[in-house]
Write an enzyme that holds these catalytic residues in place. Sequence first.
Site, PDB file in Angstrom:
ATOM      1  N   ASP A  87      63.700  77.497  37.867  1.00 11.99           N
ATOM      2  CA  ASP A  87      64.742  77.672  37.109  1.00 11.99           C
ATOM      3  C   ASP A  87      64.899  78.334  36.280  1.00 11.99           C
ATOM      4  O   ASP A  87      64.052  79.095  36.088  1.00 11.99           O
ATOM      5  CB  ASP A  87      65.891  76.817  36.777  1.00 11.99           C
ATOM      6  CG  ASP A  87      65.134  75.798  35.573  1.00 11.99           C
ATOM      7  OD1 ASP A  87      63.656  75.885  35.655  1.00 11.99           O
ATOM      8  OD2 ASP A  87      65.327  75.942  34.416  1.00 11.99           O
ATOM      9  N   GLU A 151      64.122  73.180  33.084  1.00 12.94           N
ATOM     10  CA  GLU A 151      63.346  74.026  32.189  1.00 12.94           C
ATOM     11  C   GLU A 151      64.794  74.441  30.387  1.00 12.94           C
ATOM     12  O   GLU A 151      64.397  74.258  30.331  1.00 12.94           O
ATOM     13  CB  GLU A 151      62.155  74.896  32.242  1.00 12.94           C
ATOM     14  CG  GLU A 151      61.000  75.035  31.146  1.00 12.94           C
ATOM     15  CD  GLU A 151      62.032  76.145  29.998  1.00 12.94           C
ATOM     16  OE1 GLU A 151      61.324  76.112  28.837  1.00 12.94           O
ATOM     17  OE2 GLU A 151      62.737  77.165  30.491  1.00 12.94           O
TER      18      GLU A 151
END
Length: 444
Positions: A87, A151
């Site tokens: 991500d 994250e």
Amino acid sequence: MKDAKLILNEQFDELVATLQKVISFNTEKGVAADGAPFGKNVKDCLDFVLELASAQGLATYDCDGYAGHADFVGSTGEVLGILGHLDVVPSKAEEWKHAPYAAEIHDGKLYGRGTMDDKGPMIACLYAVKALKEAGFKPSKTVRLIFGCDEESGMQCVEHYFSKMPYPTVSFSPDGDFPVINREKGIYQFDIICGRLPNGVTISAGERANVVPSLCTATAIEALRGGEWQGVTCEKTSTGYTYTASGKSAHGSTPNEGINATHVLLKVLAANYPDNATLRFLADKVIDTSGKAWGIDLSDKESGKLTCNLGVLRTATDGTVTATVDIRFPVTYKCDQMYQILREHTPKEFTIRPVHISEPLFVPSNSQLVTTLMRVYNSEMNVNLEPLAIGGGTYSRCLPNCVAFGPLFPGEEQTIHMPNECIDLHNLRKMAELYLEAIYELAK
């Protein structure tokens, strides 16, 4: 065993092409869907990486779309974990000179969101494992590449993943700085619900605890005494006066690199209303970035001094003020101790409400993990550096016996989270070689 580094370099163009494909997935957090808790694009990217790893002969596992892993199976039950993420933080295309998801190469650099944080390093690790496998390396530890998907927005990915999978025996995260980050200060973000401000007085600043606010606004019915203040403007309104202070933003873990806009207005307000306990406490205690005035100036030889950032101020309709503070405290303390120290030095009538806390990361410099990674880095780079301590937080603190290892080289321009994030292809090649040597040494 064949020369794995030679194989890696022969496949470098393939590595770059794969990274370009991975960058092309816009993996900003999206709307949750069935099997895609962080959005379809994120899940599509995870699927692509796991399918690629499977095609390379690795054993893959999809943990409900939260995260996944690819295993180069070893001969024992021990596991070397390599923890990274797919991500990315949001991008505003108009701020980029090259589109953030076009993955274009210009002047020896690959541009795109995630090139450094963290797609580039994880694809480098994937190809390092591929080269070792094709060279005939037989690992003792299973090499497990763990691909997280959240994250940047709360780390729900690893929380879910490790609720179903055991922690690796030893790990590194290619999501920090070279040579090795083995000490990360504790994070204590909290609200202080203070008392009421004087009638007609309000103050507002900031959006996030971990950012130094660059703007602060205050209102008062009467003009404030004290003359002109640098960086402050005043506007007469129908109900009184509005004061706006300008500063300079910075990360909350390094508050002295910025100029906190709350500081000057709190001092001015406290000087004009000396009997107000809330203004006096905020101006006299909380704005000190060292914590000394507050009585919380902790330090240790392992990670240095505590830092304190007043990140958010809000005035409620009843006149009470909530201050959101981000403290980074030394690695030899714990969150429970931090709370007790804060409580002892804060007026008892003010409420302390933790918002986000994280225990420090402290892997001793003489541990096998740190000494091995330092030996690899210093040997490959022909330097003699020491491990690092930081105030920020990486994925490493999500699991035991883990440190951050790259990808940012000492002195390299920092483009992570910024417009025009890019990775130098020469550095990408060197990074992949470092990861290959580290995996070999830790897994053999």
